[in-house]
Design an enzyme around this catalytic site. Structure first.
Site, PDB file in Angstrom:
ATOM      1  N   MET A  27      29.304  35.183 -30.526  1.00 33.03           N
ATOM      2  CA  MET A  27      30.380  33.972 -31.110  1.00 33.03           C
ATOM      3  C   MET A  27      29.855  33.559 -32.424  1.00 33.03           C
ATOM      4  O   MET A  27      30.147  32.388 -32.791  1.00 33.03           O
ATOM      5  CB  MET A  27      30.742  32.961 -30.169  1.00 33.03           C
ATOM      6  CG  MET A  27      31.477  33.690 -28.855  1.00 33.03           C
ATOM      7  SD  MET A  27      32.363  32.664 -28.002  1.00 33.03           S
ATOM      8  CE  MET A  27      31.203  31.347 -27.468  1.00 33.03           C
ATOM      9  N   GLY A  28      28.867  34.221 -33.252  1.00 33.32           N
ATOM     10  CA  GLY A  28      28.388  33.662 -34.325  1.00 33.32           C
ATOM     11  C   GLY A  28      27.461  32.492 -34.211  1.00 33.32           C
ATOM     12  O   GLY A  28      26.757  32.264 -33.133  1.00 33.32           O
ATOM     13  N   HIS A  31      21.172  32.632 -34.083  1.00 30.06           N
ATOM     14  CA  HIS A  31      19.834  32.213 -34.247  1.00 30.06           C
ATOM     15  C   HIS A  31      18.735  33.285 -33.999  1.00 30.06           C
ATOM     16  O   HIS A  31      19.251  34.411 -33.628  1.00 30.06           O
ATOM     17  CB  HIS A  31      19.725  30.983 -33.510  1.00 30.06           C
ATOM     18  CG  HIS A  31      20.468  31.188 -32.143  1.00 30.06           C
ATOM     19  ND1 HIS A  31      19.698  32.167 -31.196  1.00 30.06           N
ATOM     20  CD2 HIS A  31      21.408  30.582 -31.405  1.00 30.06           C
ATOM     21  CE1 HIS A  31      20.527  32.184 -29.856  1.00 30.06           C
ATOM     22  NE2 HIS A  31      21.597  31.457 -30.030  1.00 30.06           N
ATOM     23  N   HIS A  34      19.763  35.678 -30.999  1.00 30.25           N
ATOM     24  CA  HIS A  34      20.581  36.861 -31.478  1.00 30.25           C
ATOM     25  C   HIS A  34      19.859  37.781 -32.005  1.00 30.25           C
ATOM     26  O   HIS A  34      20.023  38.847 -31.852  1.00 30.25           O
ATOM     27  CB  HIS A  34      21.768  36.204 -32.217  1.00 30.25           C
ATOM     28  CG  HIS A  34      22.804  35.139 -31.553  1.00 30.25           C
ATOM     29  ND1 HIS A  34      22.805  34.191 -32.169  1.00 30.25           N
ATOM     30  CD2 HIS A  34      23.585  35.287 -30.545  1.00 30.25           C
ATOM     31  CE1 HIS A  34      24.008  33.502 -31.374  1.00 30.25           C
ATOM     32  NE2 HIS A  34      24.270  34.240 -30.178  1.00 30.25           N
ATOM     33  N   GLY A 146      21.829  37.698 -23.537  1.00 27.52           N
ATOM     34  CA  GLY A 146      20.465  37.219 -23.063  1.00 27.52           C
ATOM     35  C   GLY A 146      20.590  36.612 -21.750  1.00 27.52           C
ATOM     36  O   GLY A 146      21.528  36.258 -21.107  1.00 27.52           O
TER      37      GLY A 146
HETATM   38  O1  PAF Z   1      27.552  34.873 -24.976  1.00 27.47           O
HETATM   39  C1  PAF Z   1      28.472  34.758 -25.764  1.00 27.47           C
HETATM   40  O2  PAF Z   1      28.313  34.400 -27.099  1.00 27.47           O
HETATM   41  C2  PAF Z   1      29.924  34.825 -25.371  1.00 27.47           C
HETATM   42  O3  PAF Z   1      30.142  34.567 -24.290  1.00 27.47           O
HETATM   43  C3  PAF Z   1      30.371  36.291 -25.491  1.00 27.47           C
HETATM   44  C4  PAF Z   1      29.378  37.434 -24.535  1.00 27.47           C
HETATM   45  C5  PAF Z   1      30.043  36.852 -27.156  1.00 27.47           C
HETATM   46  C6  PAF Z   1      31.800  36.704 -25.382  1.00 27.47           C
HETATM   47  O4  PAF Z   1      32.579  35.825 -26.048  1.00 27.47           O
END
Ligand code: PAF
Length: 281
Positions: A27-28, A31, A34, A146
């Site tokens: 979801m952007g 960090h 990710h 994660g």
């Molecule tokens: O973990 C996340 O950032 C969100 O739940 C995901 C998996 C991108 C779904 O929107």
């Protein structure tokens, strides 16, 4: 680095490649946690798609959605070092939900009954809906999630099984700050004083794990809450010990079973979650 806003353009690019594709859904507000997923995906696949989409249907609280950090430009800079393998998919709401927002109703049994499932009603229906859409649009060979969102990970595994999807789910370890705080996009929302207090969450989970002084979960809960109460900045929403496979909270630990600690803690209005594996007792 190529950035796509429609699945049509993305899939025409991917079709011409006909190679393995790793998907890292985000979801952007990226960090290092990710980036560890992206790094692993790059090692294991020819192409990697990072999706950046803040999915409204998984927020059960409008204020939480409104204050979710949006940092697309910075995110793209962080992804730049991987540019040779990377395709970014950054869809609009219209692209994801052309007929308006909806979430499907799933049955994940005990996996969504407790913890986040109980405290954020409808959250996992929203997550599963968007992840199913993302899988369809990006056709990955593997998708990376994660361990920090362990309940989400188990839900996605169940989704793949239920829908008989042909992709593998790859679990990646939680990445922590030096002081132990689990990396999260929400950490950006913490004030300096809340940020200083937040590592107590992981430190207390670890000390409970090391000192496994009791198999009585209510004692553990008491200890956890008492430790966290020492900080005026932190308020425990829940602490529980659940079986790793079915995510059912238990009251006592039994030999031979695998468990995890799960907690959600408020630092002001920011909600932080963490989980630590207890391993086999
Ligand atoms: O973990 C996340 O950032 C969100 O739940 C995901 C998996 C991108 C779904 O929107």
């Amino acid at each position: 680095m190529l950035v796509f806003t429609t699945a049509e353009e993305l899939s025409s690019c991917l079709k011409s490649q006909s190679q393995t594709v790793g998907l890292v859904p985000t979801m952007g507000a990226l960090h290092l946690g990710h980036l560890a997923l992206v790094e692993k995906a790059c090692k294991e696949n020819k192409w990697v798609v990072v999706s950046i989409y803040i999915n409204p249907t998984q927020f059960n609280n409008t204020e939480d959605l409104e204050k979710y950090p949006v940092t697309l430009e910075k995110d793209l800079q962080l992804l730049e070092p991987f540019h040779k393998q990377l395709l970014v998919y950054s869809p609009s709401n219209q692209e994801m939900y052309p007929s308006g927002f909806f979430k499907k109703s799933y049955d994940f049994g005990t996996l969504t009954k407790h913890m986040e499932g109980a405290f954020r009603p409808g959250h996992y229906d929203g997550v599963a809906t968007v992840v199913e859409l993302l899988f369809k649009k990006t056709t990955p060979t593997k998708a990376y999630f994660g361990e920090k969102d362990f309940q989400q990970l188990q839900v996605i595994r169940a989704l793949v099984k239920q829908k008989k999807l042909s992709l593998s789910i790859v679990e990646c370890p939680t990445v922590r700050e030096k002081d132990g705080l689990a990396m999260s996009s929400r950490n950006q929302l913490l004030t300096t004083i809340q940020r200083q207090a937040a590592p107590l969450i992981y430190q207390t989970l670890e000390s409970l794990k090391k000192n496994a002084f009791t198999s009585d979960v209510s004692q553990m809960e008491l200890y956890f809450k008492k430790e966290l109460e020492q900080s005026d900045e932190l308020k425990v929403e829940y602490f529980c010990v659940a079986e790793t496979e079915n995510l059912v909270p238990v009251t006592t630990l039994e030999k031979g079973k695998k468990y995890r600690f799960f907690t959600a803690v408020f630092a002001g209005k920011t909600r932080l979650i963490d989980t630590v594996e207890l391993g086999r007792i």
